[in-house]
Motif scaffolding. Structure first.
Motif, PDB file in Angstrom:
ATOM      1  N   GLY A 146       7.791   0.355 -14.449  1.00 46.92           N
ATOM      2  CA  GLY A 146       8.288   0.131 -13.094  1.00 46.92           C
ATOM      3  C   GLY A 146       7.208  -0.470 -12.214  1.00 46.92           C
ATOM      4  N   LEU A 147       7.570  -0.809 -11.000  1.00 48.81           N
ATOM      5  CA  LEU A 147       6.631  -1.379 -10.048  1.00 48.81           C
ATOM      6  C   LEU A 147       5.891  -0.257  -9.331  1.00 48.81           C
ATOM      7  N   ASP A 148       4.586  -0.381  -9.227  1.00 49.56           N
ATOM      8  CA  ASP A 148       3.728   0.557  -8.503  1.00 49.56           C
ATOM      9  C   ASP A 148       2.768  -0.302  -7.708  1.00 49.56           C
ATOM     10  N   ALA A 149       2.955  -0.372  -6.394  1.00 56.07           N
ATOM     11  CA  ALA A 149       2.179  -1.305  -5.574  1.00 56.07           C
ATOM     12  C   ALA A 149       1.611  -0.641  -4.330  1.00 56.07           C
ATOM     13  N   GLU A 150       0.405  -1.046  -3.985  1.00 56.12           N
ATOM     14  CA  GLU A 150      -0.182  -0.697  -2.692  1.00 56.12           C
ATOM     15  C   GLU A 150       0.233  -1.800  -1.732  1.00 56.12           C
ATOM     16  N   THR A 151       0.769  -1.415  -0.570  1.00 55.35           N
ATOM     17  CA  THR A 151       1.297  -2.405   0.372  1.00 55.35           C
ATOM     18  C   THR A 151       0.803  -2.147   1.788  1.00 55.35           C
ATOM     19  N   GLU A 152       0.965  -3.176   2.627  1.00 52.14           N
ATOM     20  CA  GLU A 152       0.679  -3.066   4.055  1.00 52.14           C
ATOM     21  C   GLU A 152       1.918  -3.503   4.820  1.00 52.14           C
ATOM     22  N   VAL A 153       2.285  -2.726   5.833  1.00 56.64           N
ATOM     23  CA  VAL A 153       3.415  -3.076   6.687  1.00 56.64           C
ATOM     24  C   VAL A 153       2.979  -4.240   7.573  1.00 56.64           C
ATOM     25  N   ILE A 154       3.698  -5.371   7.468  1.00 55.19           N
ATOM     26  CA  ILE A 154       3.349  -6.523   8.310  1.00 55.19           C
ATOM     27  C   ILE A 154       4.439  -6.840   9.333  1.00 55.19           C
ATOM     28  N   ARG A 155       5.632  -6.261   9.138  1.00 58.07           N
ATOM     29  CA  ARG A 155       6.725  -6.489  10.089  1.00 58.07           C
ATOM     30  C   ARG A 155       7.592  -5.251  10.138  1.00 58.07           C
TER      31      ARG A 155
END
Length: 99
Positions: free
Chosen positions: A71-80
């Motif tokens: 599965g997908l495991d991602a570190e993300t940043e809220v940009i909107r």
């Protein structure tokens, strides 16, 4: 250069695939269930009952429906962030790293 500083046209250089699947957002110890609406190689759009702000960082998990695929495991940043009529938030998330 941060994700917020990127030129608008550059943000649209990647193909978005429409996806409708359940995601789990991890905000520190807090776990939030949401729905991924679209996904590209650099980001995703998620709808969830949250109170997040631009700049917040989240871990996003999307389980695989296939036993042989991870599965997908991602570190993300809220940009909107946009608040929807039902009180949920529509989140534009930039993928910072895949784990």
């Amino acid at each position: 250069m941060s994700q917020k500083d990127r030129d608008y046209s550059e943000k649209r250089d990647f193909i978005r695939m429409p996806v409708e699947c359940t995601v789990q957002l991890l905000d520190g110890e807090r776990q939030i269930q949401g729905k991924c609406l679209d996904l590209s190689s650099t980001g995703m759009q998620v709808v969830a009952a949250t109170s997040l702000n631009a700049g917040d960082r989240l871990r996003v998990l999307i389980a695989s429906q296939h036993p042989t695929l991870k599965g997908l495991d991602a570190e993300t940043e809220v940009i909107r962030v946009a608040t929807l009529e039902d009180g949920q938030q529509s989140l534009g998330l930039a993928i910072l790293a895949m784990t």
